[in-house]
Write an enzyme that holds these catalytic residues in place. Structure first.
Site, PDB file in Angstrom:
ATOM      1  N   ASP A 131      42.145  51.497  34.110  1.00 17.63           N
ATOM      2  CA  ASP A 131      42.102  50.933  35.449  1.00 17.63           C
ATOM      3  C   ASP A 131      41.496  51.909  36.442  1.00 17.63           C
ATOM      4  O   ASP A 131      42.134  52.895  36.812  1.00 17.63           O
ATOM      5  CB  ASP A 131      43.543  50.599  35.861  1.00 17.63           C
ATOM      6  N   ASP A 167      36.627  48.475  40.881  1.00 17.54           N
ATOM      7  CA  ASP A 167      37.922  48.430  40.203  1.00 17.54           C
ATOM      8  C   ASP A 167      37.839  47.638  38.891  1.00 17.54           C
ATOM      9  O   ASP A 167      37.833  46.408  38.899  1.00 17.54           O
ATOM     10  CB  ASP A 167      38.943  47.790  41.158  1.00 17.54           C
TER      11      ASP A 167
END
Ligand SMILES: *[C@@H]1O[C@H](CO)[C@@H](O)[C@H](O)[C@H]1NC(C)=O
Ligand SMILES: *[C@@H]1O[C@H](CO)[C@@H](O)[C@H](O)[C@H]1NC(C)=O
Ligand SMILES: *[C@@H]1O[C@H](CO)[C@@H](O)[C@H](O)[C@H]1NC(C)=O
Ligand SMILES: *[C@@H]1O[C@H](CO)[C@@H](O)[C@H](O)[C@H]1NC(C)=O
Ligand SMILES: *[C@@H]1O[C@H](CO)[C@@H](O)[C@H](O)[C@H]1NC(C)=O
Length: 414
Positions: free
Chosen positions: A119, A303
């Site tokens: 992530d 992201d």
């Protein structure tokens, strides 16, 4: 991060390139994709939006300090009352659409293997502890503290809120290996509690790949440690996020290098625009079928752990106004499922196209429309965009922790 707790999962082939832990070569880790095939489209859209809101709640609170409506929305989202919870997802509508939700792969801590989401939107590493009685923990193999001679308990409490989910526990330290690259004495979290959002998912934890200052565990991130310990040759890593519609294509995360087989041409870099700890860069503009929108002064948080592109309502309207057949149904932007529109984002003077298949994410069952991969949401004020996998599947993305830059090159599908 955190758009993963949906119910129907499709497991795709997991292949690990067992890389040798040498510093002269970058290490490639194959990524596994979690794809969701069934779900009510409005709920799906809402879940993604709500989770983005909660994940970025610090930014939202700062940017919208005096906007009661947005703050109320956020409170509802945090309390789980806004309809974003997994339990409220309607699984009875069968759809043939494509949503790729999260990307994960194997890591080992103290010699024990876990699957974690990689992530770039957060900075903490955690896996379940044996003492955790939550449903999510019971479904995953916990870390065995006695099985590792290098394990050290730090015993500091930590708590992280992700989307509709949260985890809490204590911090510890052990040697971490990802794709053959080691981070010695890595600080990580052992969860004592995980919300049900982490149940029924094929990964055990999360490995944050944003910058150190975002760490809730006050830890140096795994990749920072790998760089300072000399375990990798270069201070950057690269992602190729595969698309479930491109059957056979495999995604990869490369630590300390880039995977040249996964992109065409050269990588163009942009400097981070602030030191908040996100991979946040300037966005020059966006265009629809070659027509520029003339956006100015926008920035984009890059992201890998966010599924959609989430942007201010006004900007989302401008884009969809130019997409033939696009409209809003109950406040959600939709596009024709068979759209061949070319939406492109421009970073550092280079335009990158979004494949129309990524834009039409899920059929609504109404007038042959699909929910749009570009969604309206308030994250960091009216100039901050959250750019997730809908865009990132189209580029090879590179993250440099020393230069503090993010680079893109058009992705090559094999
Ligand atoms: C964690 O999330 C659950 C719902 O998902 C909520 O009931 C609980 O209060 C949260 N815990 C904390 C400490 O935020
Ligand atoms: C992180 O640092 C803050 C501020 O010093 C402290 O309050 C918190 O307890 C620390 N958390 C952990 C997990 O070390
Ligand atoms: C839109 O909202 C109305 C009122 O809540 C509801 O009756 C209708 O079914 C919704 N439309 C769709 C397509 O979900
Ligand atoms: C679907 O298309 C019909 C005919 O163009 C239109 O009248 C109707 O409003 C559309 N439905 C929605 C939910 O947009
Ligand atoms: C953002 O909001 C501020 C304050 O409301 C306003 O002055 C500014 O023009 C807005 N910017 C954009 C790009 O909409």
């Amino acid at each position: 991060m955190k758009f993963f707790a949906l119910i129907t999962l499709l497991f795709l082939a997991l292949s690990v390139n067992d890389a040798v832990p040498v510093t002269s070569k970058p290490t490639v880790i194959s990524l596994v994709k979690q794809a969701n095939e069934k779900s009510n489209w409005l709920n799906v859209r809402k879940i993604h939006q709500v989770r983005a809101l909660v994940k970025y709640q610090k930014l939202v609170k700062t940017a919208y300090a005096s906007d009661k409506d947005v703050l109320n929305q956020l409170e509802l989202a945090i309390s789980g009352k806004s309809g974003g919870k997994t339990g409220e997802v309607d699984l009875t509508v069968e759809v043939s659409g494509n949503i790729d939700i999260g990307y994960f792969g194997p890591i080992t801590i103290g010699g024990q293997t876990f699957n974690t989401i990689f992530d770039t939107g957060s900075s903490d590493l955690w896996v379940p502890s044996a003492g955790c009685n939550s449903k999510a923990c019971k479904q995953h193999e916990p870390f065995d503290t006695k099985a590792s001679k290098t394990f050290k308990l730090l015993n500091k409490d930590f708590k992280i809120q992700y989307g509709t989910g949260n985890v809490s526990g204590i911090t510890a330290q052990d040697n971490l290996v990802v794709g053959g690259v080691e981070s010695k004495g890595q600080i990580f979290g052992l969860t004592n509690e995980e919300s049900d959002d982490f149940a029924n998912v094929p990964f055990d934890g999360i490995m944050g790949m944003a910058l150190n200052q975002l760490s809730a565990e006050n830890a140096t991130t795994p990749f920072s440690n790998m760089v300072s310990q000399g375990s990798v040759n270069n201070p950057f890593f690269g992602f190729h996020l595969q698309r479930s519609l491109d059957k056979g294509d495999t995604g990869s995360l490369t630590l300390g290098g880039v995977d040249n087989s996964k992109f065409d041409g050269s990588i163009t870099f942009s400097k981070l625009v602030n030191n908040q700890g996100f991979w946040e860069i300037g966005l020059d503009d966006a265009s629809v079928n070659g027509k520029p929108l003339n956006f100015n002064g926008r920035s984009a948080i890059i992201d890998t752990g966010t599924t959609l592109v989430v942007i201010p309502e006004e900007d989302a309207k401008k884009i969809h106004n130019l997409i033939p057949g696009a409209t809003q149904i109950n406040g959600t932007f939709v596009v024709p499922c068979n759209t061949n529109v070319n939406v492109a984002f421009t970073f550092a003077g280079v335009s990158y196209n979004i494949d129309p298949r990524d834009l039409a994410i899920q059929p609504t069952g109404i007038n042959n429309t699909c929910a749009s991969g570009i969604s309206a949401g308030n994250i960091g004020g009216n100039t901050t965009w959250l750019v997730g996998d809908v865009f990132l599947k189209n580029v090879y993305s590179v993250y440099n922790i020393q230069d503090l830059t993010v680079g893109f090159a058009p992705s090559k599908i094999k």
